[in-house]
Design an enzyme around this catalytic site. Structure first.
Site, mmCIF file in Angstrom:
data_model
loop_
_atom_site.group_PDB
_atom_site.id
_atom_site.type_symbol
_atom_site.label_atom_id
_atom_site.label_comp_id
_atom_site.label_asym_id
_atom_site.label_seq_id
_atom_site.Cartn_x
_atom_site.Cartn_y
_atom_site.Cartn_z
ATOM 1 N N HIS A 128 64.137 57.945 20.536
ATOM 2 C CA HIS A 128 63.408 58.402 19.352
ATOM 3 C C HIS A 128 61.943 57.960 19.333
ATOM 4 O O HIS A 128 61.055 58.733 18.961
ATOM 5 C CB HIS A 128 64.114 57.898 18.089
ATOM 6 C CG HIS A 128 63.867 58.744 16.885
ATOM 7 N ND1 HIS A 128 64.767 58.868 15.854
ATOM 8 C CD2 HIS A 128 62.821 59.534 16.529
ATOM 9 C CE1 HIS A 128 64.289 59.688 14.929
ATOM 10 N NE2 HIS A 128 63.102 60.090 15.309
ATOM 11 N N TYR A 157 68.384 59.232 10.964
ATOM 12 C CA TYR A 157 68.453 60.135 9.824
ATOM 13 C C TYR A 157 69.655 59.833 8.926
ATOM 14 O O TYR A 157 69.723 60.354 7.806
ATOM 15 C CB TYR A 157 68.545 61.599 10.276
ATOM 16 C CG TYR A 157 67.399 62.084 11.127
ATOM 17 C CD1 TYR A 157 66.228 61.332 11.293
ATOM 18 C CD2 TYR A 157 67.476 63.304 11.788
ATOM 19 C CE1 TYR A 157 65.197 61.784 12.087
ATOM 20 C CE2 TYR A 157 66.445 63.776 12.576
ATOM 21 C CZ TYR A 157 65.310 63.009 12.729
ATOM 22 O OH TYR A 157 64.284 63.468 13.534
#
Length: 280
Positions: free
Chosen positions: A106, A48
């Protein structure tokens, strides 16, 4: 706030604030707003690019670190034991904290076994309070759960009223793994916020579509991390603990489940090829 107890005894808020797609320049302000509104769980990720902003907010918010629950995730390009180990240290530095409450893989690509080994090591060293995975479909989840030392505490997967992950949830339950939703509003797909069933049920309780959807997931045993950059929406999303859906309303929402992703499938070769572009 309500909590769930993970398989290692760590307590995790059932509702947190997600910073996916929050501009790095806005992350600090957004997280400070979220914490001031009452959020104590913050979900970020290496991918992110806003861990620094989250870290700044953690140090400035005035809330004791032990009252916060911080999640981050190891990205595909940092997969493998050595790279993952280094990336965990980098995340700790960016987050300006001595420990991470929940660390996830992730995506189930590249050397995720090496990644998980580094995470297990960090867990044993006290740098991480709980470890788990994200986007692991039942087949890969069963695989890693059977060939690891520390069974994943959490699996964060796409979960919303149109994809309720019923099969995946049954599999996770066998291993004592908590399901966590990313995209609880499906990013507005399927005309989410105008769904007649959600609107009708929400009106019955004097709640919005968003609040109704979040309440449904929470009552279904799902941890949620809605994202908004607007303080008033943050307040709306956290205001879901003063009502409960009755069994009939729960059943009606359960019937909205299509059982398929609204975003992507790891079983689609083109999708996997796209993910591989991040692994180099």
């Amino acid at each position: 706030m309500e909590y769930v107890t993970l398989n290692n005894g760590v307590k995790m808020p059932v509702l947190g604030y997600g910073v996916y797609q929050v501009d790095p320049a806005e992350a600090e302000r957004c997280v400070l707003d979220a914490i001031s509104v009452g959020y104590r769980s913050i979900d970020t990720a290496q991918a992110y690019a806003n861990e620094e902003g989250v870290g700044n907010a953690i140090t400035k918010c005035g809330v004791p670190r032990e009252e916060l629950f911080i999640t981050t995730k190891v990205w595909i390009s940092n997969a493998g034991y050595e790279k993952a180990k280094a990336s965990i240290e980098e995340s700790l530095h960016k987050l300006q904290t001595d420990y991470i409450d929940l660390l996830l893989i992730h995506q189930p690509f590249n050397d995720y076994y090496g990644t998980y080994h580094a995470m297990e090591e960090a867990y044993k060293e006290g740098k991480v309070r709980a470890i788990g995975v994200s986007n692991f479909y039942p087949d890969r989840f069963i695989d890693i759960a059977n060939f690891c030392e520390v069974v994943p505490a959490v699996n964060q997967v796409e979960t919303h009223v149109f994809q309720q992950q019923k099969i995946a949830r049954d599999v996770m339950k066998k291993y004592g793994t908590q399901i966590e939703s990313w995209g609880p509003f499906a990013e507005g797909k399927n005309d989410y916020f105008n769904n007649p069933v959600l609107k009708e049920i929400g009106a019955k309780y004097g709640k919005s579509v968003a609040q109704t959807a979040l309440r449904f997931l929470i009552q279904s045993g799902v941890v949620v991390i809605p994202k908004s950059t607007h303080r008033e929406r943050m307040e709306e999303n956290i205001n879901v603990f003063d009502f409960a859906l009755d069994s009939e309303d729960m059943k009606r929402i359960e019937e909205l489940d299509g059982g398929q992703s609204l975003f992507f499938s790891h079983y689609d070769p083109q999708t996997v090829e796209w993910f591989m572009t991040f692994a180099k």
